[in-house]
Design an enzyme around this catalytic site. Structure first.
Site, PDB file in Angstrom:
ATOM      1  N   ASN A   1     -90.711  87.564 -56.077  1.00 59.48           N
ATOM      2  CA  ASN A   1     -90.852  86.428 -55.159  1.00 59.48           C
ATOM      3  C   ASN A   1     -89.803  85.381 -55.523  1.00 59.48           C
ATOM      4  O   ASN A   1     -89.949  84.677 -56.515  1.00 59.48           O
ATOM      5  CB  ASN A   1     -92.275  85.857 -55.283  1.00 59.48           C
ATOM      6  CG  ASN A   1     -92.471  84.610 -54.446  1.00 59.48           C
ATOM      7  OD1 ASN A   1     -91.657  84.297 -53.579  1.00 59.48           O
ATOM      8  ND2 ASN A   1     -93.565  83.899 -54.700  1.00 59.48           N
TER       9      ASN A   1
ATOM     10  N   LYS B   1     -89.084  82.725 -53.954  1.00 55.60           N
ATOM     11  CA  LYS B   1     -89.496  81.373 -53.520  1.00 55.60           C
ATOM     12  C   LYS B   1     -88.323  80.662 -52.830  1.00 55.60           C
ATOM     13  O   LYS B   1     -87.498  81.307 -52.194  1.00 55.60           O
ATOM     14  CB  LYS B   1     -90.034  80.573 -54.706  1.00 55.60           C
ATOM     15  CG  LYS B   1     -91.048  81.341 -55.546  1.00 55.60           C
ATOM     16  CD  LYS B   1     -91.817  80.472 -56.485  1.00 55.60           C
ATOM     17  CE  LYS B   1     -92.665  81.331 -57.394  1.00 55.60           C
ATOM     18  NZ  LYS B   1     -93.681  80.612 -58.113  1.00 55.60           N
TER      19      LYS B   1
ATOM     20  N   HIS C   1    -100.102  83.276 -50.821  1.00 56.38           N
ATOM     21  CA  HIS C   1     -99.595  82.870 -52.142  1.00 56.38           C
ATOM     22  C   HIS C   1    -100.193  81.510 -52.501  1.00 56.38           C
ATOM     23  O   HIS C   1    -100.419  80.667 -51.634  1.00 56.38           O
ATOM     24  CB  HIS C   1     -98.063  82.792 -52.123  1.00 56.38           C
ATOM     25  CG  HIS C   1     -97.484  82.606 -53.494  1.00 56.38           C
ATOM     26  ND1 HIS C   1     -97.378  81.368 -54.074  1.00 56.38           N
ATOM     27  CD2 HIS C   1     -97.016  83.499 -54.395  1.00 56.38           C
ATOM     28  CE1 HIS C   1     -96.869  81.517 -55.288  1.00 56.38           C
ATOM     29  NE2 HIS C   1     -96.629  82.798 -55.507  1.00 56.38           N
TER      30      HIS C   1
ATOM     31  N   GLU D   1     -98.999  78.905 -53.720  1.00 60.52           N
ATOM     32  CA  GLU D   1     -98.240  77.716 -53.299  1.00 60.52           C
ATOM     33  C   GLU D   1     -98.479  77.417 -51.819  1.00 60.52           C
ATOM     34  O   GLU D   1     -98.424  76.264 -51.395  1.00 60.52           O
ATOM     35  CB  GLU D   1     -96.751  77.914 -53.629  1.00 60.52           C
ATOM     36  CG  GLU D   1     -96.520  77.786 -55.129  1.00 60.52           C
ATOM     37  CD  GLU D   1     -95.416  78.656 -55.695  1.00 60.52           C
ATOM     38  OE1 GLU D   1     -94.550  79.113 -54.937  1.00 60.52           O
ATOM     39  OE2 GLU D   1     -95.447  78.888 -56.930  1.00 60.52           O
TER      40      GLU D   1
ATOM     41  N   GLU E   1    -103.272  86.407 -58.934  1.00 65.67           N
ATOM     42  CA  GLU E   1    -102.356  85.438 -59.520  1.00 65.67           C
ATOM     43  C   GLU E   1    -103.123  84.173 -59.902  1.00 65.67           C
ATOM     44  O   GLU E   1    -103.315  83.277 -59.060  1.00 65.67           O
ATOM     45  CB  GLU E   1    -101.270  85.068 -58.503  1.00 65.67           C
ATOM     46  CG  GLU E   1    -100.398  86.233 -58.104  1.00 65.67           C
ATOM     47  CD  GLU E   1     -99.003  85.765 -57.740  1.00 65.67           C
ATOM     48  OE1 GLU E   1     -98.060  86.198 -58.387  1.00 65.67           O
ATOM     49  OE2 GLU E   1     -98.882  84.929 -56.829  1.00 65.67           O
TER      50      GLU E   1
ATOM     51  N   GLY F   1     -95.621  80.093 -62.855  1.00 68.14           N
ATOM     52  CA  GLY F   1     -94.501  79.197 -63.139  1.00 68.14           C
ATOM     53  C   GLY F   1     -94.759  78.259 -64.308  1.00 68.14           C
ATOM     54  O   GLY F   1     -94.028  77.292 -64.512  1.00 68.14           O
TER      55      GLY F   1
ATOM     56  N   SER G   1     -96.259  84.309 -64.647  1.00 65.23           N
ATOM     57  CA  SER G   1     -95.378  84.283 -65.820  1.00 65.23           C
ATOM     58  C   SER G   1     -95.196  85.660 -66.464  1.00 65.23           C
ATOM     59  O   SER G   1     -95.182  85.781 -67.690  1.00 65.23           O
ATOM     60  CB  SER G   1     -95.879  83.252 -66.842  1.00 65.23           C
ATOM     61  OG  SER G   1     -95.907  81.957 -66.267  1.00 65.23           O
TER      62      SER G   1
HETATM   63  C1  PEP Z   1     -95.239  83.959 -58.229  1.00 58.24           C
HETATM   64  O1  PEP Z   1     -94.477  83.210 -57.682  1.00 58.24           O
HETATM   65  O2  PEP Z   1     -95.970  84.684 -57.550  1.00 58.24           O
HETATM   66  C2  PEP Z   1     -95.266  84.004 -59.693  1.00 58.24           C
HETATM   67  C3  PEP Z   1     -96.133  84.797 -60.270  1.00 58.24           C
HETATM   68  O3  PEP Z   1     -94.378  83.205 -60.361  1.00 58.24           O
HETATM   69  P1  PEP Z   1     -94.022  83.248 -61.934  1.00 58.24           P
HETATM   70  O4  PEP Z   1     -93.760  84.694 -62.291  1.00 58.24           O
HETATM   71  O5  PEP Z   1     -92.802  82.403 -62.080  1.00 58.24           O
HETATM   72  O6  PEP Z   1     -95.194  82.706 -62.676  1.00 58.24           O
END
Ligand code: PEP
Length: 260
Positions: free
Chosen positions: A9, A11, A96, A98, A168, A174, A214
């Site tokens: 992803n 973003k 997601h 976000e 997630e 992040g 992460s």
């Molecule tokens: C994501 O954007 O779905 C995500 C898991 O980000 P990150 O790996 O940076 O935590």
């Protein structure tokens, strides 16, 4: 056995040149094989057609980070599923964190988007995940189950062959914090149990459940070792081809070892 699946992803990151370079080096890296996973990249909307050209006839597939639930109309700034199809997109990311917690998408909107994307023939990664305070109060299973139940309402079992779920935890996205493999396994197993209750055990066993939050080359193997972790949705580490390829290679190696 479920085929592992890894999503990147991107973003709201990268410009056209950097995105094309990243896609090219990932495609080249995967061509060096062996490849034991499906791989999907999710660039920002303006670069989808460009990246589709870059990855044409190569293993990585192309996904969009979001899509509007209506096919066309007065929805200024939105992007429809037929537009994404025109751009060569096969996958759509829905729900997601976000979009849920920063943009404000409700469970109802997530459900509409999920159903619209599946009805339009796309494959979908549906994200669920609890907030930090929800985990701290021990509500992680309840929250993930509720998000899943809302999203699946009215969805026939046949549609689930094109559905992947991404667990997630919001507090891990992040932030550099990762769920322990045991934390991830607990939620993945419970989501699979919920699928068996909504549908049946055969459906539940076939649906792939990714972990996201992460994920890095250093923690991918131990997370993937858990029986209900079928791959990853990767944010930050998907922007560096070496890291993303290392994560894919860790999964490929673990899968080969499991089959040996
Ligand atoms: C994501 O954007 O779905 C995500 C898991 O980000 P990150 O790996 O940076 O935590």
């Amino acid at each position: 056995m479920r085929t592992p699946i890894i999503g990147g992803n991107w973003k709201m990151n990268l410009n056209a040149g950097d995105g094309a370079d990243l896609a090219e080096s990932i495609a080249e890296g995967l061509a060096r094989g062996p490849l034991g996973a499906e791989v999907v990249m999710f660039p920002a909307f303006p670069y989808l057609a460009l990246i589709a050209d870059v990855v044409e006839s190569t293993p990585p597939m192309l996904g969009a980070q979001d899509a509007h639930q209506e096919a066309s109309g007065a929805f200024t700034g939105e992007v429809s599923l037929p537009m994404l199809e025109d751009c060569g997109v096969e996958w759509v990311l829905v729900g997601h964190s976000e979009r849920r917690h920063v943009i404000g998408e409700s469970n109802e909107i997530v459900r509409e988007k999920l159903h619209a994307a599946l009805n339009a023939g796309f494959s979908v990664i549906l994200c669920t995940g609890e907030l930090k305070e929800e985990r701290e109060s021990g509500r992680q299973l309840e929250v993930n189950r509720a998000q899943l139940a809302h999203a699946l309402e009215g969805l026939p079992a046949a549609a689930l062959s094109r559905l992947v779920i991404a667990y997630e935890p919001v507090w891990a996205i992040g932030t550099g914090l990762t769920a322990t493999p045991e934390d991830a396994q607990e939620v993945h197993a419970d989501l699979r149990a919920a699928l068996a209750e909504h549908y049946d055990q055969g459906v539940a066993d076939a649906v792939r459940i990714q972990y996201g939050g992460s994920v890095k080359p250093a923690n991918a193997a131990e997370l993937f070792a858990k029986p209900d972790v079928d791959g990853f949705l990767v944010g930050g580490a998907s922007l560096k081809s070496a890291d993303f390829l290392d994560i894919i290679n860790a999964v490929t190696a673990a899968k080969a070892e499991g089959q040996a």
